[in-house]
Design a protein around this motif. Structure first.
Motif, PDB file in Angstrom:
ATOM      1  N   THR A   1      25.673   4.288  28.655  1.00 53.36           N
ATOM      2  CA  THR A   1      25.135   4.794  27.775  1.00 53.36           C
ATOM      3  C   THR A   1      23.767   4.574  27.310  1.00 53.36           C
ATOM      4  N   ARG A   2      23.097   3.789  28.417  1.00 58.52           N
ATOM      5  CA  ARG A   2      21.892   3.562  28.315  1.00 58.52           C
ATOM      6  C   ARG A   2      21.017   3.767  29.654  1.00 58.52           C
ATOM      7  N   ILE A   3      21.590   3.472  30.719  1.00 58.18           N
ATOM      8  CA  ILE A   3      20.842   3.948  31.838  1.00 58.18           C
ATOM      9  C   ILE A   3      20.327   5.348  32.239  1.00 58.18           C
ATOM     10  N   SER A   4      18.984   5.149  32.604  1.00 60.59           N
ATOM     11  CA  SER A   4      18.290   6.685  32.622  1.00 60.59           C
ATOM     12  C   SER A   4      18.528   7.451  33.814  1.00 60.59           C
ATOM     13  N   GLU A   5      18.241   8.673  33.858  1.00 60.71           N
ATOM     14  CA  GLU A   5      18.671   9.528  35.055  1.00 60.71           C
ATOM     15  C   GLU A   5      17.743   8.975  36.400  1.00 60.71           C
ATOM     16  N   GLN A   6      16.442   8.550  35.694  1.00 66.20           N
ATOM     17  CA  GLN A   6      15.617   7.963  36.897  1.00 66.20           C
ATOM     18  C   GLN A   6      16.387   6.839  37.695  1.00 66.20           C
ATOM     19  N   GLN A   7      16.933   5.746  36.670  1.00 68.64           N
ATOM     20  CA  GLN A   7      17.698   4.797  37.424  1.00 68.64           C
ATOM     21  C   GLN A   7      18.615   4.960  38.182  1.00 68.64           C
TER      22      GLN A   7
END
Length: 223
Positions: A110-116
């Motif tokens: 729920t925390r990881i970004s699309e960029q990551q």
């Protein structure tokens, strides 16, 4: 209690109580020794010991300071000690990793970004379908480190980083001896990444568990 241990406890007490805070400079050696009722020799030994475990930072010509006390800094000492493990304890390290890493992976969903996520995906693409075992294990470490860092829990991240050393050798050994280890690892990485993209915490947890358990199961069968 040995005098050095007593000195360590007294300095620890000052930090825990808030008398000394992260970044604070310690009083001069003679003043601190008198304040704590210690000999200068025992104080010196205590400072040396506490600097080894990253509690204090001794700066030549400038004095001694309390470090940032950041979890990552403090847990470096654990990583150093863990490197002295016996080979017969690797399964125990894997078991601890199997408890912690799936939880961290679920938190990241729920925390990881699309960029990551895109960066992790690009890393898998760069590996291709037939990386060397060494390339795969290095990428495996980076893949999981990137996910765990996204959990937002620096203590969990540092603990898992410290545990990675003992299990690395086992993963290389498995890659060299188990026929489908490379393809299975790549498949499991893609499954974990897919669950993270779907924001499915339980699927991410399950695939991370499968991923670690497969190494653990293989190692049990070879010992």
């Amino acid at each position: 209690m040995a005098v050095t241990d007593e000195a360590i406890e007294k300095i620890k007490g000052m930090i825990v109580s808030g008398s000394l805070r992260p970044g604070d400079r310690l009083p001069k050696e003679s003043e601190l020794a008198a304040e704590l009722g210690l000999s200068r020799n025992s104080l010196r030994e205590a400072v040396r010991a506490l600097s080894l475990i990253r509690i204090l930072d001794v700066r030549q010509g400038d004095g001694t300071y309390v470090t940032s006390l950041d979890p990552q800094l403090l847990l470096e000492a654990m990583s150093f000690v863990v490197d002295f493990h016996r080979d017969d304890t690797v399964l125990e390290f894997l078991a601890v990793r199997r408890i912690l890493e799936p939880a961290a992976t679920a938190m990241s969903a729920t925390r990881i970004s699309e960029q990551q996520l895109d960066a992790l995906s690009a890393q898998l693409e760069r590996l291709g379908g037939e990386p060397s075992v060494e390339e795969l294990v290095a990428a495996d470490l980076e893949f999981h480190r990137g996910i765990v860092q996204s959990s937002g829990n620096s203590v969990l991240c540092s603990l898992l980083d410290g545990l990675s050393g003992p299990t690395t050798r086992a993963r290389i050994w498995r890659g060299l001896t188990q026929e489908d280890a490379v393809s299975r690892t790549l498949h499991e990485h893609r499954a974990i990444l897919g669950a993270l993209r779907d924001r499915d915490a339980e699927a991410a947890r399950s695939w991370a568990t499968v991923h670690i358990a497969s190494v653990e199961q293989w190692l049990r069968s070879t010992l």
